[in-house]
Design a protein around this motif. Sequence first.
Motif, PDB file in Angstrom:
ATOM      1  N   LYS A 277       0.828  -1.209   0.000  1.00  0.00           N
ATOM      2  CA  LYS A 277       0.000   0.000   0.000  1.00  0.00           C
ATOM      3  C   LYS A 277       0.869   1.270   0.000  1.00  0.00           C
ATOM      4  CE  LYS A 277      -3.772  -2.563   2.100  1.00  0.00           C
ATOM      5  NZ  LYS A 277      -4.703  -2.706   3.233  1.00  0.00           N
ATOM      6  N   SER A 278       0.746   2.121   1.001  1.00  0.00           N
ATOM      7  CA  SER A 278       1.478   3.399   1.003  1.00  0.00           C
ATOM      8  C   SER A 278       2.825   3.325   1.733  1.00  0.00           C
ATOM      9  CB  SER A 278       0.620   4.496   1.630  1.00  0.00           C
ATOM     10  OG  SER A 278       0.298   4.165   2.972  1.00  0.00           O
ATOM     11  N   GLU A 279       3.207   2.147   2.221  1.00  0.00           N
ATOM     12  CA  GLU A 279       4.493   1.986   2.914  1.00  0.00           C
ATOM     13  C   GLU A 279       5.649   2.223   1.936  1.00  0.00           C
ATOM     14  OE1 GLU A 279       7.237  -1.586   4.835  1.00  0.00           O
ATOM     15  OE2 GLU A 279       5.075  -1.893   4.632  1.00  0.00           O
ATOM     16  N   LEU A 280       6.584   3.074   2.337  1.00  0.00           N
ATOM     17  CA  LEU A 280       7.750   3.325   1.479  1.00  0.00           C
ATOM     18  C   LEU A 280       8.655   2.101   1.528  1.00  0.00           C
ATOM     19  CD1 LEU A 280       8.537   7.031   2.440  1.00  0.00           C
ATOM     20  CD2 LEU A 280       7.590   6.203   0.281  1.00  0.00           C
ATOM     21  N   TYR A 281       8.326   1.102   0.723  1.00  0.00           N
ATOM     22  CA  TYR A 281       8.959  -0.211   0.851  1.00  0.00           C
ATOM     23  C   TYR A 281      10.254  -0.310   0.052  1.00  0.00           C
ATOM     24  CZ  TYR A 281       9.815  -5.166   0.731  1.00  0.00           C
ATOM     25  OH  TYR A 281      10.421  -6.379   0.848  1.00  0.00           O
ATOM     26  N   GLN A 282      11.268  -0.880   0.680  1.00  0.00           N
ATOM     27  CA  GLN A 282      12.511  -1.216   0.002  1.00  0.00           C
ATOM     28  C   GLN A 282      12.886  -2.652   0.347  1.00  0.00           C
ATOM     29  OE1 GLN A 282      14.634   2.638   1.379  1.00  0.00           O
ATOM     30  NE2 GLN A 282      15.628   2.116  -0.554  1.00  0.00           N
ATOM     31  N   PRO A 283      13.487  -3.386  -0.592  1.00  0.00           N
ATOM     32  CA  PRO A 283      13.822  -4.792  -0.328  1.00  0.00           C
ATOM     33  C   PRO A 283      14.806  -4.944   0.833  1.00  0.00           C
ATOM     34  CG  PRO A 283      14.788  -4.038  -2.403  1.00  0.00           C
ATOM     35  CD  PRO A 283      13.855  -2.977  -1.955  1.00  0.00           C
TER      36      PRO A 283
END
Length: 408
Positions: A277-283
Amino acid sequence: MSKIIPFKAVRPTHDKVALVTCRTYDEYSAAELAAWLDFNPYSFLHVIHPAYTHSQKITADKRFRGVTHKYNDFKKENILFQEEKPMFYLYEIQTKTNTFTGIVAGTSIEDYQNNHIKKHEDTLQYRVELFKDYLHQTGFNTEPVLITYPDSTEINTFIAIHKKNRPIYEFATPNKEKHTLWKIDTETEINLLIEYFESIPNLYIADGHHRSASAEMLYEQDKTTGNPNLNYFMSFLIAESNVKIYEFNRVIHDLNGHTKEEFIKLLAENFIIKDKKSELYQPKRKYEFGMYLDGRFYALEYKKNDNNSTNNQILKNLDAQILYDNVLQPILGIGDLRNDERIDYIPGKQAILHMKELIDEGTFEVGFMLYPSDIHEIKLLADNNLIMPPKSTYIEPKFRSGLLVYEL
């Protein structure tokens, strides 16, 4: 056995070093470049980018002649001077988050040709030839190749002891870095460093594959002149544990005709997809990718990772290659990672918000975040004569132009 040599560098006078040195000119925006050139007459940008307002209207030959003339002007005006004897240098860069320390030396073209200096990136022939012509016409280089060596207790101790000496330069830069340079000029110290590096079987290019290839091409072209300076190229040698490796993230202009739903369905064949969703996701680990599409972040976990160590699998297991083989080429139709105008690259040190903004404003449609490679993965590829896909790594430190010049 790795051969290094001291050299008679050209460098700025002590009172002007902070004004002379600069980042590589292509790291400046047009506005920054104009400001530095307008207001700082000592900037080395005047040398490496002469007649900047007309640079797109002149031939390469004329531009290279301008570089030579401006460089000679800097020497005549005593902005730059040459050492009286050959020496090594100890150089330290302190950024907001890291400290990098290494040795500046000449490294051997013969070692490069014999693969004792190992490579992991391919080069573009036209860029190699262009920089070879630049070196041939200007007669100097101020951008060392960044080379790593296996951590060495002897070299670490040598560096720690030498840092207690008084530096020849210690200055800050507008990007809030601190730079310190020491001479290594006694016969005992020079011979000791040469001996330490002779015990190292292989060195690894971290950054500067085009520069080293150009130096080799120049050597082959001009070796009959008997000029001994052509036998070496300037390098910044740094322990492999001391480099910082970032990824290059990918942004693509369109989905190659697919709808968002079709695209995600195709991805699901090879990836486990989690909507963040809106989470600033990084691996968080290898074989994991981030994706930003239509205002949402996704985690993509590769289903088919294989730890087989055969040559074919070493490259296939590289995250940048996985993304190319399973997404960029078959789904998005991007075959040429260097020249396809539908793809661009963002260094991983830039905030993920920058990618989000580019996509939200419509410049690009989808972005992929990668987990950075480590030095062991890079060495494994180099040891097996394998080549990474373009824009796989962004490696620091970055050397300041104009700090030390290797004359040919």
